[in-house]
Design a protein around this motif. Structure first.
Motif, PDB file in Angstrom:
ATOM      1  N   LYS A 118       0.933  -1.329   0.106  1.00 24.98           N
ATOM      2  CA  LYS A 118       0.101  -0.144   0.113  1.00 24.98           C
ATOM      3  C   LYS A 118       0.814   1.219  -0.101  1.00 24.98           C
ATOM      4  O   LYS A 118       1.584   1.802   1.078  1.00 24.98           O
ATOM      5  CB  LYS A 118      -0.857  -0.007   1.408  1.00 24.98           C
ATOM      6  N   PRO A 119       0.966   1.820  -1.109  1.00 26.50           N
ATOM      7  CA  PRO A 119       2.140   2.889  -1.254  1.00 26.50           C
ATOM      8  C   PRO A 119       1.481   4.318  -0.466  1.00 26.50           C
ATOM      9  O   PRO A 119       0.256   4.528  -0.472  1.00 26.50           O
ATOM     10  CB  PRO A 119       2.190   3.162  -2.637  1.00 26.50           C
ATOM     11  N   ASP A 120       2.427   4.861   0.337  1.00 27.81           N
ATOM     12  CA  ASP A 120       2.220   6.263   0.804  1.00 27.81           C
ATOM     13  C   ASP A 120       2.170   7.419  -0.414  1.00 27.81           C
ATOM     14  O   ASP A 120       1.449   8.349  -0.529  1.00 27.81           O
ATOM     15  CB  ASP A 120       3.200   6.860   1.838  1.00 27.81           C
ATOM     16  N   ILE A 122       2.698   7.673  -4.642  1.00 30.14           N
ATOM     17  CA  ILE A 122       3.220   6.969  -6.032  1.00 30.14           C
ATOM     18  C   ILE A 122       4.140   8.080  -6.778  1.00 30.14           C
ATOM     19  O   ILE A 122       3.644   9.065  -7.255  1.00 30.14           O
ATOM     20  CB  ILE A 122       1.999   6.713  -7.013  1.00 30.14           C
ATOM     21  N   TYR A 146      -6.430   3.365  -1.370  1.00 33.23           N
ATOM     22  CA  TYR A 146      -5.649   4.604  -1.897  1.00 33.23           C
ATOM     23  C   TYR A 146      -6.000   5.688  -1.141  1.00 33.23           C
ATOM     24  O   TYR A 146      -5.736   7.031  -1.516  1.00 33.23           O
ATOM     25  CB  TYR A 146      -5.787   4.585  -3.334  1.00 33.23           C
ATOM     26  N   THR A 149      -3.117   7.690  -0.133  1.00 33.34           N
ATOM     27  CA  THR A 149      -2.026   7.780  -1.104  1.00 33.34           C
ATOM     28  C   THR A 149      -1.787   9.246  -1.845  1.00 33.34           C
ATOM     29  O   THR A 149      -2.785   9.755  -2.395  1.00 33.34           O
ATOM     30  CB  THR A 149      -2.105   6.765  -2.235  1.00 33.34           C
ATOM     31  N   LYS A 150      -0.610   9.609  -2.021  1.00 34.23           N
ATOM     32  CA  LYS A 150      -0.287  10.865  -2.499  1.00 34.23           C
ATOM     33  C   LYS A 150       0.281  10.675  -4.078  1.00 34.23           C
ATOM     34  O   LYS A 150       1.184   9.587  -4.103  1.00 34.23           O
ATOM     35  CB  LYS A 150       0.519  11.625  -1.741  1.00 34.23           C
ATOM     36  N   SER A 151       0.475  11.511  -4.680  1.00 33.91           N
ATOM     37  CA  SER A 151       0.970  11.294  -5.964  1.00 33.91           C
ATOM     38  C   SER A 151       2.057  12.470  -6.221  1.00 33.91           C
ATOM     39  O   SER A 151       1.844  13.627  -6.025  1.00 33.91           O
ATOM     40  CB  SER A 151       0.308  11.220  -7.191  1.00 33.91           C
TER      41      SER A 151
END
Ligand code: ADP
Length: 470
Positions: A118-120, A122, A146, A149-151
């Motif tokens: 589970k990415p914090d 991307i 998500y 999750t931030k990009s």
């Protein structure tokens, strides 16, 4: 902190230029800084399963490890990726690049669920993955996986934007109102990078100089206004090189390894290079080397315009590049006219690239613009002096050499004109002839460090700052 890197190129698996170098090196430095990083890229035909110990994870994903524990995932789709080129062939870009990278973006967002990562953050790179921030905001906003999750979108070269006809917009499966001036619309076409710039949580580019330049109409490639109007300012973080991968002391591709203490080895490589490229073996003649993609960016037109004057100088020039057929033909033509001075290899060849970095005296980099540029950093590492146009990352890393006081690390021209290029080349040849001065310059070159460490710290700070913001 968990970070998912999404990129169309990751060295050593697949690379056409600096994007591959960066996405291969940065995750490893982040790993050392305690960031749990996974990397995802397409599984191209050229990626060697055995060499890289790829294992099948599921019917359309394979994986391997880099560093100590960084997983790299390869998204498979024979129809899209089992081709000779990454983006195109000798006739130009593949006609279905939108479908290819749209597929890659969608699969990159499904993969983390499949692997339980589970990415914090991307971290996306260039237009090929610029749809991911948009999908996160508009297709996954209700998805608990998500939720936090931030990009981040890093622009490695603003000139490549992923512009497609407006009628392709339906393929994205996004709300129709996103095809507007505040979204994908760009002079009536659809611009993928533009939407990524607007909808990513943070945006960076690859040098402080380029970060300033792309806000100007001159180098903003039509997107300067969009970049300027972002609420959060864009950050310019200088790329580095991996000093273990690029090291003349241990480089197995060289005729002879060498170091700052043993510069004689460099001369050995020069002779070997002259032989290999069918040029006269002569230590007294400076070799100018060029390694790069053949595109309008790289200043080859300027070189061609200056060729008549350059041909009168005592020098040899070696070109290694692949890309636009137009520039290939142009260089071939020049080499035919001046066979004693010019040698050309039109291909992608990492081994020869290393031999050119080592065997040349001067690296020729007359790029019209350069977001960061890695070749000039690699050249210094190999004791080869860059000759550059003062732009973007080249201006951030190379300063004019002054024989009095010994300041500077290269030859720099500050107007993109044939006259100034000729003057810079003449100065380089003249400096080369003064052995004492040139050797001082070469010795000094080895001491420059554009390592990833400082830059990776800045990325980690940015990730933290991004997670803190709502
Ligand atoms: P760009 O990202 O615009 O391609 P950079 O200078 O940032 O330019 O990075 C170029 C990288 O690609 C360097 O590692 C360079 O050695 C490599 N490279 C470019 N063209 C070739 C080629 N024809 N053969 C081998 N390596 C190449």
């Amino acid at each position: 902190m968990k970070v998912l890197f999404c990129s169309a190129e990751v060295s050593p698996f697949a690379k056409t230029g600096g994007l591959g170098d960066v996405c291969g090196a940065l995750p490893l430095v982040l790993e050392k800084k305690g960031v749990e990083t996974s990397v995802v890229m397409p599984r191209y035909k050229t990626i060697d399963t055995h060499k890289f110990l790829l294992k099948k994870l599921s019917y359309n994903v394979s994986t391997t490890k880099i560093g100590k524990s960084t997983n790299v995932y390869f998204i498979e789709n024979d129809y899209f990726f089992n081709r000779d080129g990454l983006y195109g062939d000798r006739y130009g870009d593949y006609g279905d690049n939108l479908d290819r990278f749209l597929f890659f973006c969608r699969r990159s967002l499904e993969l983390p669920k499949q692997i339980g990562f589970k990415p914090d953050i991307i971290h996306c790179h260039d237009w090929h993955t610029a749809l991911i921030p948009v999908f996160l905001k508009f297709l996954y906003h209700d998805d608990p996986f998500y939720k936090k999750t931030k990009s981040i979108l890093t622009i490695h070269n603003l000139a490549y934007q992923g512009v497609f006809p407006r009628w392709d917009f339906f393929k994205l499966g996004l709300p129709r109102n996103l095809f507007s001036i505040d979204g994908f619309e760009f002079y009536e076409d659809m611009n993928i990078l533009k939407a990524g710039i607007i909808f990513s949580d943070e945006m960076t580019t690859v040098s402080p100089g380029y970060a300033k330049e792309i806000k100007t109409d001159k180098l903003g490639c039509g997107l300067a206004g969009v970049i300027r109007s972002r609420k959060k300012p864009m950050v310019g973080i200088l790329n580095g090189i991996d000093y273990k991968i690029w090291d003349p002391k241990s480089d197995g591709c060289l005729a002879k390894t060498y170091s700052q203490k043993n510069i004689g080895g460099k001369l050995f490589n020069k002779t070997a290079l002259q032989k290999k490229m069918n040029l006269k073996v002569d230590k007294a003649v400076p070799i100018f080397g060029f390694v790069g993609r053949l595109t309008s960016q790289k200043g080859l037109d300027l070189f061609a315009q200056a060729m008549k004057a350059i041909s009168k100088l005592d020098l040899q020039v070696i070109f290694l590049g692949n890309g636009d057929e137009y520039y290939g033909q142009m260089l071939r033509g020049i080499a035919r006219t001046y066979p004693m001075k010019i040698a050309v290899e039109l291909k992608y060849d990492e081994r020869l690239a290393r031999q050119i970095y080592a065997g040349s005296d001067i690296l020729l980099m007359p790029s019209a613009y350069e977001p960061c540029g890695l070749s000039q950093m690699i050249a210094l590492r190999y004791g080869t002096i860059p000759l550059v146009y003062k732009t973007g990352g080249l201006a951030d890393t190379i300063t004019p050499f002054h024989s009095s006081g010994g300041r500077g690390n290269g030859f720099v021209f500050d107007k993109h004109k044939k006259e100034t290029l000729i003057t810079a080349i003449k100065l380089a040849v003249k400096t080369y002839k003064d052995k004492e001065i040139f050797n001082t310059l070469v010795k000094k070159a080895f001491s420059y460090r554009f390592s990833w460490d400082e830059s990776a710290k800045k990325y980690v700070m940015l990730y933290r700052q991004c997670l803190r913001s709502a």
